[in-house]
Design a protein around this motif. Structure first.
Motif, PDB file in Angstrom:
ATOM      1  N   VAL A  12       0.839  -1.202   0.000  1.00 13.97           N
ATOM      2  CA  VAL A  12       0.000   0.000   0.000  1.00 13.97           C
ATOM      3  C   VAL A  12       0.875   1.253   0.000  1.00 13.97           C
ATOM      4  O   VAL A  12       0.617   2.199  -0.743  1.00 13.97           O
ATOM      5  N   VAL A  13       1.913   1.265   0.805  1.00 13.13           N
ATOM      6  CA  VAL A  13       2.824   2.415   0.851  1.00 13.13           C
ATOM      7  C   VAL A  13       3.453   2.631  -0.526  1.00 13.13           C
ATOM      8  O   VAL A  13       3.538   3.765  -1.015  1.00 13.13           O
ATOM      9  N   GLU A  14       3.882   1.559  -1.163  1.00  9.75           N
ATOM     10  CA  GLU A  14       4.476   1.659  -2.501  1.00  9.75           C
ATOM     11  C   GLU A  14       3.469   2.190  -3.512  1.00  9.75           C
ATOM     12  O   GLU A  14       3.787   3.048  -4.342  1.00  9.75           O
ATOM     13  N   LEU A  15       2.228   1.719  -3.444  1.00 11.38           N
ATOM     14  CA  LEU A  15       1.184   2.191  -4.363  1.00 11.38           C
ATOM     15  C   LEU A  15       0.883   3.672  -4.140  1.00 11.38           C
ATOM     16  O   LEU A  15       0.717   4.428  -5.100  1.00 11.38           O
ATOM     17  N   ILE A  16       0.823   4.096  -2.892  1.00 15.11           N
ATOM     18  CA  ILE A  16       0.591   5.514  -2.599  1.00 15.11           C
ATOM     19  C   ILE A  16       1.733   6.346  -3.178  1.00 15.11           C
ATOM     20  O   ILE A  16       1.505   7.385  -3.804  1.00 15.11           O
ATOM     21  N   GLY A  17       2.961   5.883  -3.009  1.00 14.78           N
ATOM     22  CA  GLY A  17       4.111   6.598  -3.560  1.00 14.78           C
ATOM     23  C   GLY A  17       4.038   6.710  -5.075  1.00 14.78           C
ATOM     24  O   GLY A  17       4.338   7.759  -5.653  1.00 14.78           O
ATOM     25  N   ALA A  31       3.725  10.211  -7.158  1.00 19.11           N
ATOM     26  CA  ALA A  31       4.725  10.541  -8.184  1.00 19.11           C
ATOM     27  C   ALA A  31       4.057  10.818  -9.528  1.00 19.11           C
ATOM     28  O   ALA A  31       4.410  11.781 -10.215  1.00 19.11           O
ATOM     29  N   ARG A  32       3.085   9.998  -9.909  1.00 19.44           N
ATOM     30  CA  ARG A  32       2.396  10.212 -11.189  1.00 19.44           C
ATOM     31  C   ARG A  32       1.570  11.488 -11.160  1.00 19.44           C
ATOM     32  O   ARG A  32       1.474  12.202 -12.158  1.00 19.44           O
ATOM     33  N   TYR A  33       0.985  11.804 -10.015  1.00 24.33           N
ATOM     34  CA  TYR A  33       0.201  13.038  -9.892  1.00 24.33           C
ATOM     35  C   TYR A  33       1.112  14.251 -10.068  1.00 24.33           C
ATOM     36  O   TYR A  33       0.794  15.179 -10.808  1.00 24.33           O
ATOM     37  N   TYR A  34       2.259  14.247  -9.395  1.00 24.72           N
ATOM     38  CA  TYR A  34       3.213  15.357  -9.535  1.00 24.72           C
ATOM     39  C   TYR A  34       3.707  15.478 -10.976  1.00 24.72           C
ATOM     40  O   TYR A  34       3.858  16.578 -11.496  1.00 24.72           O
ATOM     41  N   GLU A  35       3.971  14.349 -11.597  1.00 23.84           N
ATOM     42  CA  GLU A  35       4.435  14.366 -12.989  1.00 23.84           C
ATOM     43  C   GLU A  35       3.385  15.017 -13.889  1.00 23.84           C
ATOM     44  O   GLU A  35       3.702  15.894 -14.697  1.00 23.84           O
ATOM     45  N   GLU A  36       2.128  14.621 -13.741  1.00 21.92           N
ATOM     46  CA  GLU A  36       1.068  15.205 -14.560  1.00 21.92           C
ATOM     47  C   GLU A  36       0.875  16.684 -14.223  1.00 21.92           C
ATOM     48  O   GLU A  36       0.664  17.511 -15.117  1.00 21.92           O
ATOM     49  N   TYR A  37       0.982  17.027 -12.943  1.00 23.94           N
ATOM     50  CA  TYR A  37       0.820  18.423 -12.532  1.00 23.94           C
ATOM     51  C   TYR A  37       1.913  19.292 -13.146  1.00 23.94           C
ATOM     52  O   TYR A  37       1.644  20.381 -13.657  1.00 23.94           O
ATOM     53  N   ASP A  38       3.147  18.804 -13.118  1.00 23.19           N
ATOM     54  CA  ASP A  38       4.258  19.559 -13.700  1.00 23.19           C
ATOM     55  C   ASP A  38       4.103  19.706 -15.212  1.00 23.19           C
ATOM     56  O   ASP A  38       4.414  20.754 -15.774  1.00 23.19           O
TER      57      ASP A  38
END
Length: 153
Positions: free
Chosen positions: A13-18, A22-29
């Protein structure tokens, strides 16, 4: 049976949250770059679209130094996306607030973020409610949540 922080399910679960973060930040950037903004500038603009606020509060929300926020707001102001205005509650304090163009840009940024929104839309209302409630519990929150852009990593 109590779980520990090193049990396989918790680690997964921790790995999935990470990965999601990361994908959210990538899309946001990427969305920010499409508007010729840095990720930090887009995050500040998104915060200000919710409500005008003083630099110190922006820095607290982004977990960074107020001097960094001043530079970001200066650049947003020079592009006509943000303006400084006196705080009606304390005229000694300046609030950063989005201009009409800044509000429109923040909305376009938010609307372009589809990574999480599209898969979430496929979940039932009950599943989305359960996910929301579980995330609130993880954050130690119990009241209604507000929607905000990601803060600086």
């Amino acid at each position: 049976m109590a779980t520990t922080r090193s049990d396989p399910l918790t680690l997964e679960v921790v790995e999935l949250i990470g990965t999601v973060v990361a994908r959210y930040y990538e899309e946001y950037d990427e969305a920010a770059a499409a508007h010729s903004l840095t990720g930090a500038q887009a995050r500040v603009l998104g915060l200000l679209a919710l409500e005008p606020m003083p630099m110190r509060r922006i820095a607290q929300k982004l977990k960074c130094e107020p001097s960094n926020v001043t530079g970001i707001v200066d650049r947003l102001e020079s592009r006509g996306l943000v303006e400084r205005r006196p705080d009606p509650a304390d005229r000694r304090v300046k609030l950063a607030a989005p201009t009409e163009r800044g509000t429109r840009t923040a909305r376009e940024l938010r609307d372009s973020l589809t990574f999480a929104r599209e898969p979430l839309a496929e979940l039932s209302d009950a599943d989305r409610t359960m996910l929301r409630d579980l995330l609130r519990r993880m954050l130690g929150e119990t009241g209604p949540a507000t929607v905000a852009p990601p803060s600086a990593p």
